[in-house]
Design a protein around this motif. Structure first.
Motif, PDB file in Angstrom:
ATOM      1  N   ARG A   1      -5.313   0.391   0.520  1.00 48.42           N
ATOM      2  CA  ARG A   1      -4.018   0.385  -0.177  1.00 48.42           C
ATOM      3  C   ARG A   1      -4.204   0.701  -1.653  1.00 48.42           C
ATOM      4  O   ARG A   1      -3.437   1.464  -2.244  1.00 48.42           O
ATOM      5  N   ASN A   2      -5.217   0.117  -2.281  1.00 49.07           N
ATOM      6  CA  ASN A   2      -5.491   0.394  -3.696  1.00 49.07           C
ATOM      7  C   ASN A   2      -5.834   1.866  -3.909  1.00 49.07           C
ATOM      8  O   ASN A   2      -5.380   2.491  -4.864  1.00 49.07           O
ATOM      9  N   LYS A   3      -6.636   2.424  -3.011  1.00 45.87           N
ATOM     10  CA  LYS A   3      -7.022   3.832  -3.093  1.00 45.87           C
ATOM     11  C   LYS A   3      -5.792   4.745  -2.983  1.00 45.87           C
ATOM     12  O   LYS A   3      -5.712   5.784  -3.618  1.00 45.87           O
ATOM     13  N   LEU A   4      -4.824   4.311  -2.166  1.00 49.07           N
ATOM     14  CA  LEU A   4      -3.597   5.091  -1.987  1.00 49.07           C
ATOM     15  C   LEU A   4      -2.566   4.807  -3.079  1.00 49.07           C
ATOM     16  O   LEU A   4      -1.407   5.170  -2.950  1.00 49.07           O
ATOM     17  N   ASN A   5      -2.993   4.121  -4.137  1.00 46.81           N
ATOM     18  CA  ASN A   5      -2.172   3.858  -5.324  1.00 46.81           C
ATOM     19  C   ASN A   5      -1.011   2.912  -5.081  1.00 46.81           C
ATOM     20  O   ASN A   5       0.068   3.079  -5.630  1.00 46.81           O
ATOM     21  N   PHE A   6      -1.227   1.873  -4.285  1.00 47.29           N
ATOM     22  CA  PHE A   6      -0.197   0.848  -4.126  1.00 47.29           C
ATOM     23  C   PHE A   6      -0.403  -0.274  -5.115  1.00 47.29           C
ATOM     24  O   PHE A   6       0.223  -1.297  -5.049  1.00 47.29           O
TER      25      PHE A   6
ATOM     26  N   LYS B   1     -12.294  -4.260  18.778  1.00 45.42           N
ATOM     27  CA  LYS B   1     -12.520  -4.479  17.353  1.00 45.42           C
ATOM     28  C   LYS B   1     -11.188  -4.486  16.609  1.00 45.42           C
ATOM     29  O   LYS B   1     -10.157  -4.099  17.147  1.00 45.42           O
ATOM     30  N   TRP B   2     -11.250  -4.901  15.360  1.00 45.06           N
ATOM     31  CA  TRP B   2     -10.077  -4.869  14.479  1.00 45.06           C
ATOM     32  C   TRP B   2     -10.008  -3.505  13.819  1.00 45.06           C
ATOM     33  O   TRP B   2     -11.009  -2.995  13.327  1.00 45.06           O
ATOM     34  N   ILE B   3      -8.822  -2.908  13.828  1.00 49.07           N
ATOM     35  CA  ILE B   3      -8.616  -1.585  13.245  1.00 49.07           C
ATOM     36  C   ILE B   3      -7.776  -1.721  11.970  1.00 49.07           C
ATOM     37  O   ILE B   3      -6.886  -2.566  11.888  1.00 49.07           O
ATOM     38  N   VAL B   4      -8.099  -0.899  11.006  1.00 47.59           N
ATOM     39  CA  VAL B   4      -7.355  -0.892   9.740  1.00 47.59           C
ATOM     40  C   VAL B   4      -6.540   0.388   9.667  1.00 47.59           C
ATOM     41  O   VAL B   4      -7.086   1.485   9.798  1.00 47.59           O
ATOM     42  N   THR B   5      -5.217   0.239   9.498  1.00 49.50           N
ATOM     43  CA  THR B   5      -4.337   1.387   9.260  1.00 49.50           C
ATOM     44  C   THR B   5      -3.336   1.007   8.186  1.00 49.50           C
ATOM     45  O   THR B   5      -2.845  -0.123   8.141  1.00 49.50           O
ATOM     46  N   VAL B   6      -3.051   1.949   7.299  1.00 46.93           N
ATOM     47  CA  VAL B   6      -2.093   1.747   6.218  1.00 46.93           C
ATOM     48  C   VAL B   6      -1.153   2.939   6.195  1.00 46.93           C
ATOM     49  O   VAL B   6      -1.598   4.091   6.233  1.00 46.93           O
ATOM     50  N   LYS B   7       0.146   2.668   6.147  1.00 48.25           N
ATOM     51  CA  LYS B   7       1.132   3.746   6.058  1.00 48.25           C
ATOM     52  C   LYS B   7       1.452   4.023   4.596  1.00 48.25           C
ATOM     53  O   LYS B   7       1.676   3.103   3.825  1.00 48.25           O
ATOM     54  N   ALA B   8       1.475   5.305   4.246  1.00 49.78           N
ATOM     55  CA  ALA B   8       1.817   5.737   2.892  1.00 49.78           C
ATOM     56  C   ALA B   8       2.396   7.135   2.958  1.00 49.78           C
ATOM     57  O   ALA B   8       1.838   8.006   3.632  1.00 49.78           O
ATOM     58  N   ASN B   9       3.499   7.333   2.289  1.00 52.68           N
ATOM     59  CA  ASN B   9       4.146   8.645   2.231  1.00 52.68           C
ATOM     60  C   ASN B   9       4.354   9.240   3.626  1.00 52.68           C
ATOM     61  O   ASN B   9       4.029  10.399   3.875  1.00 52.68           O
ATOM     62  N   ASN B  10       4.851   8.408   4.525  1.00 57.10           N
ATOM     63  CA  ASN B  10       5.146   8.811   5.899  1.00 57.10           C
ATOM     64  C   ASN B  10       3.918   9.268   6.685  1.00 57.10           C
ATOM     65  O   ASN B  10       4.029  10.011   7.649  1.00 57.10           O
ATOM     66  N   GLU B  11       2.737   8.851   6.266  1.00 57.31           N
ATOM     67  CA  GLU B  11       1.506   9.169   6.981  1.00 57.31           C
ATOM     68  C   GLU B  11       0.745   7.873   7.253  1.00 57.31           C
ATOM     69  O   GLU B  11       0.779   6.948   6.448  1.00 57.31           O
ATOM     70  N   THR B  12       0.060   7.822   8.373  1.00 57.49           N
ATOM     71  CA  THR B  12      -0.787   6.678   8.684  1.00 57.49           C
ATOM     72  C   THR B  12      -2.222   7.025   8.318  1.00 57.49           C
ATOM     73  O   THR B  12      -2.756   8.041   8.746  1.00 57.49           O
TER      74      THR B  12
ATOM     75  N   ASN C   1       7.250  -0.506  -0.936  1.00 54.09           N
ATOM     76  CA  ASN C   1       7.921  -1.759  -0.592  1.00 54.09           C
ATOM     77  C   ASN C   1       7.614  -2.151   0.855  1.00 54.09           C
ATOM     78  O   ASN C   1       7.340  -3.309   1.147  1.00 54.09           O
ATOM     79  N   GLN C   2       7.621  -1.189   1.769  1.00 62.69           N
ATOM     80  CA  GLN C   2       7.313  -1.473   3.172  1.00 62.69           C
ATOM     81  C   GLN C   2       5.857  -1.878   3.349  1.00 62.69           C
ATOM     82  O   GLN C   2       5.541  -2.728   4.172  1.00 62.69           O
ATOM     83  N   SER C   3       4.968  -1.298   2.567  1.00 62.00           N
ATOM     84  CA  SER C   3       3.546  -1.620   2.709  1.00 62.00           C
ATOM     85  C   SER C   3       3.231  -3.014   2.188  1.00 62.00           C
ATOM     86  O   SER C   3       2.228  -3.602   2.572  1.00 62.00           O
ATOM     87  N   TYR C   4       4.082  -3.556   1.316  1.00 68.75           N
ATOM     88  CA  TYR C   4       3.855  -4.884   0.754  1.00 68.75           C
ATOM     89  C   TYR C   4       4.342  -5.990   1.675  1.00 68.75           C
ATOM     90  O   TYR C   4       4.132  -7.155   1.406  1.00 68.75           O
ATOM     91  N   LYS C   5       5.012  -5.641   2.773  1.00 64.82           N
ATOM     92  CA  LYS C   5       5.572  -6.661   3.661  1.00 64.82           C
ATOM     93  C   LYS C   5       4.505  -7.654   4.096  1.00 64.82           C
ATOM     94  O   LYS C   5       3.368  -7.291   4.355  1.00 64.82           O
TER      95      LYS C   5
END
Length: 167
Positions: A157-162, A126-137, A96-100
């Motif tokens: 995000r898709n790879k992390l099963n969101f 440069k632009w950096i990509v970070t995604v939080k999942a399961n309390n990990e960045t 839910n937080q990642s969908y914000k």
């Protein structure tokens, strides 16, 4: 009857939910319109003198059960008062937080990419990509332009099963 745990049967006695519009109406009242906004923009509905979030009531109405304790009812399009059935899904807190949605800032500046998970890294330029999942960045790389970074963030995000998440 003042209780927090509203049953499906009692809900059906008190209100009607239209899954196409996401609107609720009270049964047997002169003024059937129901619901008001809370301070966070969610619709609250009073049933038996207890206020409930409309999106959770929609879930109870349609499925006959509350969402599991470890799950939340998420608004797919990010609009907190859009309680149409097709706009609701179950999500963990992390999902839910990642969908914000990113705020619609129009000014240029640090971190204002317009894409989720894409931020400006001044040191690298440069632009950096970070995604939080399961309390990990999770790091997704550095990119010269926002569109490439947005695609990389969506893929991560898709790879992390969101699920299928747009940039």
């Amino acid at each position: 009857m003042k209780t927090r745990m509203l049953t499906h049967a009692r809900l059906l006695e008190k209100v009607v939910y239209d899954p196409d519009t996401g609107k609720f109406t009270h049964l047997g009242r002169r003024r059937p319109k129901v619901g008001q906004f809370d301070k966070d923009g969610y619709v609250k509905i009073s049933v038996d003198e207890v206020k409930h979030q409309a999106h959770r009531l929609a879930w109870l109405y349609m499925t006959g059960n509350y969402p599991p304790e470890d799950m939340q009812v998420d608004h797919i399009n990010g609009v907190r008062d859009d309680n149409r059935w097709i706009n609701l899904r179950l999500a963990t807190h992390s999902e839910n937080q990642s969908y914000k949605q990113i705020s619609n800032k129009s000014q240029d500046g640090r971190g204002v990419s317009g894409a989720r998970g894409v931020y400006w890294h001044g040191g690298k330029g440069k632009w950096i990509v970070t995604v939080k999942a399961n309390n990990e960045t999770h790091f997704g790389g550095y990119y010269s332009d926002v569109p490439s970074a947005a695609i990389a963030a969506a893929n991560l995000r898709n790879k992390l099963n969101f699920g299928s998440v747009t940039p």
